[in-house]
Design a protein around this motif. Structure first.
Motif, PDB file in Angstrom:
ATOM      1  N   VAL A 257     -24.857  -5.077 -25.995  1.00 36.36           N
ATOM      2  CA  VAL A 257     -26.027  -4.640 -26.145  1.00 36.36           C
ATOM      3  C   VAL A 257     -25.989  -3.612 -26.340  1.00 36.36           C
ATOM      4  O   VAL A 257     -27.077  -2.620 -26.573  1.00 36.36           O
ATOM      5  N   VAL A 258     -25.147  -3.407 -26.828  1.00 42.94           N
ATOM      6  CA  VAL A 258     -25.038  -1.638 -27.594  1.00 42.94           C
ATOM      7  C   VAL A 258     -25.508  -1.203 -28.866  1.00 42.94           C
ATOM      8  O   VAL A 258     -26.783  -0.446 -29.061  1.00 42.94           O
ATOM      9  N   HIS A 259     -25.895  -2.685 -29.880  1.00 40.39           N
ATOM     10  CA  HIS A 259     -25.836  -2.511 -31.129  1.00 40.39           C
ATOM     11  C   HIS A 259     -27.989  -2.749 -30.620  1.00 40.39           C
ATOM     12  O   HIS A 259     -27.788  -2.082 -31.529  1.00 40.39           O
ATOM     13  N   GLN A 260     -28.016  -3.296 -29.415  1.00 36.96           N
ATOM     14  CA  GLN A 260     -29.967  -2.760 -29.535  1.00 36.96           C
ATOM     15  C   GLN A 260     -30.096  -1.831 -28.946  1.00 36.96           C
ATOM     16  O   GLN A 260     -31.146  -1.227 -29.494  1.00 36.96           O
ATOM     17  N   ILE A 261     -29.016  -0.729 -27.962  1.00 42.46           N
ATOM     18  CA  ILE A 261     -29.820   0.183 -27.166  1.00 42.46           C
ATOM     19  C   ILE A 261     -29.925   1.627 -29.322  1.00 42.46           C
ATOM     20  O   ILE A 261     -30.649   1.498 -28.694  1.00 42.46           O
ATOM     21  N   VAL A 262     -28.789   1.472 -29.443  1.00 40.63           N
ATOM     22  CA  VAL A 262     -28.842   2.012 -30.724  1.00 40.63           C
ATOM     23  C   VAL A 262     -29.824   1.804 -32.164  1.00 40.63           C
ATOM     24  O   VAL A 262     -30.280   3.066 -32.182  1.00 40.63           O
ATOM     25  N   ALA A 263     -30.270   0.092 -32.298  1.00 39.90           N
ATOM     26  CA  ALA A 263     -31.166   0.146 -33.351  1.00 39.90           C
ATOM     27  C   ALA A 263     -32.561   0.894 -32.415  1.00 39.90           C
ATOM     28  O   ALA A 263     -33.280   0.830 -33.409  1.00 39.90           O
ATOM     29  N   HIS A 264     -32.803   0.547 -31.325  1.00 40.67           N
ATOM     30  CA  HIS A 264     -33.881   1.135 -30.685  1.00 40.67           C
ATOM     31  C   HIS A 264     -33.765   1.952 -30.860  1.00 40.67           C
ATOM     32  O   HIS A 264     -34.991   2.713 -30.943  1.00 40.67           O
ATOM     33  N   ALA A 265     -32.396   2.820 -30.408  1.00 41.63           N
ATOM     34  CA  ALA A 265     -33.110   4.724 -30.910  1.00 41.63           C
ATOM     35  C   ALA A 265     -33.664   5.332 -32.109  1.00 41.63           C
ATOM     36  O   ALA A 265     -34.054   5.672 -32.512  1.00 41.63           O
ATOM     37  N   LEU A 266     -32.229   3.920 -32.951  1.00 35.03           N
ATOM     38  CA  LEU A 266     -32.883   5.196 -34.147  1.00 35.03           C
ATOM     39  C   LEU A 266     -34.136   4.497 -35.276  1.00 35.03           C
ATOM     40  O   LEU A 266     -35.101   5.380 -36.146  1.00 35.03           O
ATOM     41  N   GLY A 267     -35.211   3.568 -34.393  1.00 36.38           N
ATOM     42  CA  GLY A 267     -36.478   2.988 -34.973  1.00 36.38           C
ATOM     43  C   GLY A 267     -37.535   3.685 -34.414  1.00 36.38           C
ATOM     44  O   GLY A 267     -38.303   3.243 -35.006  1.00 36.38           O
ATOM     45  N   LYS A 268     -37.360   4.833 -33.347  1.00 37.11           N
ATOM     46  CA  LYS A 268     -37.816   4.873 -32.535  1.00 37.11           C
ATOM     47  C   LYS A 268     -38.659   6.371 -33.899  1.00 37.11           C
ATOM     48  O   LYS A 268     -37.394   7.293 -34.316  1.00 37.11           O
ATOM     49  N   PRO A 269     -39.749   7.209 -34.433  1.00 38.20           N
ATOM     50  CA  PRO A 269     -39.744   8.013 -35.491  1.00 38.20           C
ATOM     51  C   PRO A 269     -39.231   8.800 -34.807  1.00 38.20           C
ATOM     52  O   PRO A 269     -39.022   9.850 -35.785  1.00 38.20           O
ATOM     53  N   SER A 270     -39.372   9.924 -33.255  1.00 36.63           N
ATOM     54  CA  SER A 270     -39.133  10.943 -33.156  1.00 36.63           C
ATOM     55  C   SER A 270     -38.696  11.017 -31.828  1.00 36.63           C
ATOM     56  O   SER A 270     -38.703   9.928 -30.960  1.00 36.63           O
ATOM     57  N   GLY A 271     -37.914  11.745 -31.218  1.00 35.00           N
ATOM     58  CA  GLY A 271     -37.055  11.643 -30.009  1.00 35.00           C
ATOM     59  C   GLY A 271     -36.308  10.727 -29.577  1.00 35.00           C
ATOM     60  O   GLY A 271     -35.728  10.069 -30.807  1.00 35.00           O
TER      61      GLY A 271
END
Length: 282
Positions: A257-271
């Motif tokens: 679950v943490v892996h997914q959240i990290v990847a989501h956060a990294l994948g946002k261009p900003s913010g």
């Protein structure tokens, strides 16, 4: 420092002196990168323009702390890097936190030079999610950081006692370890007061904090959260997304679950991460 903080620091030192045992050769044998990390020929892509640096927590080596997240991010197309830091008597991430931040600074510069990226994304566990804030706030590092993602970070210290994770003890005859980082991470310590004297955030980077209600090391768990505008800061409690998730402090970097959240956060261009993001509950 409050009487409670002094008592906790003394207790931590006593626990460490009496129970923590390692061999001085530990650093040499564990100074290897986790799978997928430290390919210095890697070049960021248009899809993933910022190299990711993984920063381990207290007592941890990069090889152990990031054995699952590093290959996960590498397979997603990121240039991934990791480091060991803060060695005391052969044990990583135990030196004064401010000194460890001084080690992070040249590593960030080396990654930027090798990849050609102007900024990096930092992902840290426990002390590794907090220590970069000193680098950004006091060592001029904010200009080099795009995002900071903290997994169970000790942002405001802990009211508990920091002790090694299960299975850490190796040599019952070796007890000469100091852990300045443990004292620094006590709530109310002089270091914590300085770290947060400039506020929870600095201008520039975005911040995502990922915490578990089952954290037994950095307590209370919500002391990990950062204050800041929604455009810059997102605080996520794992169980708000996946109520049955039982991962605790030491193993949060291995939580799918943490892996997914990290990847989501990294994948946002900003913010920071979108607080509405819903990972698959595995």
């Amino acid at each position: 420092m409050s009487l409670l903080s002094k008592a906790l620091s003394i207790a931590a030192a006593a626990v460490l002196a009496g129970s923590l045992t390692v061999t001085p050769a530990q650093a040499g044998t564990l100074d290897v990168a986790p799978p997928g990390a430290n390919d210095w020929s890697c070049k960021p892509t248009a899809e993933h323009p910022y190299p990711v640096i993984l920063v381990p927590g207290t007592f941890e080596s990069m090889a152990k702390n990031w054995s699952t997240l590093s290959p996960y991010l590498k397979s997603a197309g990121y240039c991934v890097f990791a480091l060991n830091y803060g060695e005391t008597n052969g044990v990583y991430a135990t030196a004064p936190v401010a000194d460890s931040a001084q080690e992070l600074a040249p590593f960030v510069d080396a990654v930027r030079a090798a990849t050609g990226a102007k900024k990096v994304d930092l992902v840290g566990h426990s002390q590794g999610g907090m220590m970069p804030r000193y680098y950004m706030g006091f060592l001029g590092g904010a200009k080099n950081v795009h995002k900071l993602i903290g997994i169970a970070p000790s942002n405001h210290g802990t009211e508990g006692v920091i002790v090694p994770p299960p299975g850490f003890v190796q040599d019952p005859d070796y007890t000469g370890l100091g852990c300045a980082a443990c004292a620094d991470q006590q709530a109310g310590s002089a270091f914590m007061q300085k770290l947060n004297s400039v506020g929870d955030t600095v201008a520039g980077p975005s911040y995502t904090v990922i915490s578990t209600v089952h954290d037994e090391v950095v307590i209370p768990y919500n002391s990990q959260f950062l204050s800041g505008a929604a455009q810059q800061v997102t605080n996520i409690t794992i169980q708000d997304k996946c109520p049955a998730d039982l991962f605790e402090h030491d193993q949060t970097p291995n939580d799918p679950v943490v892996h997914q959240i990290v990847a989501h956060a990294l994948g946002k261009p900003s913010g920071p991460a979108d607080p509405a993001y819903q990972p698959a509950c595995i």
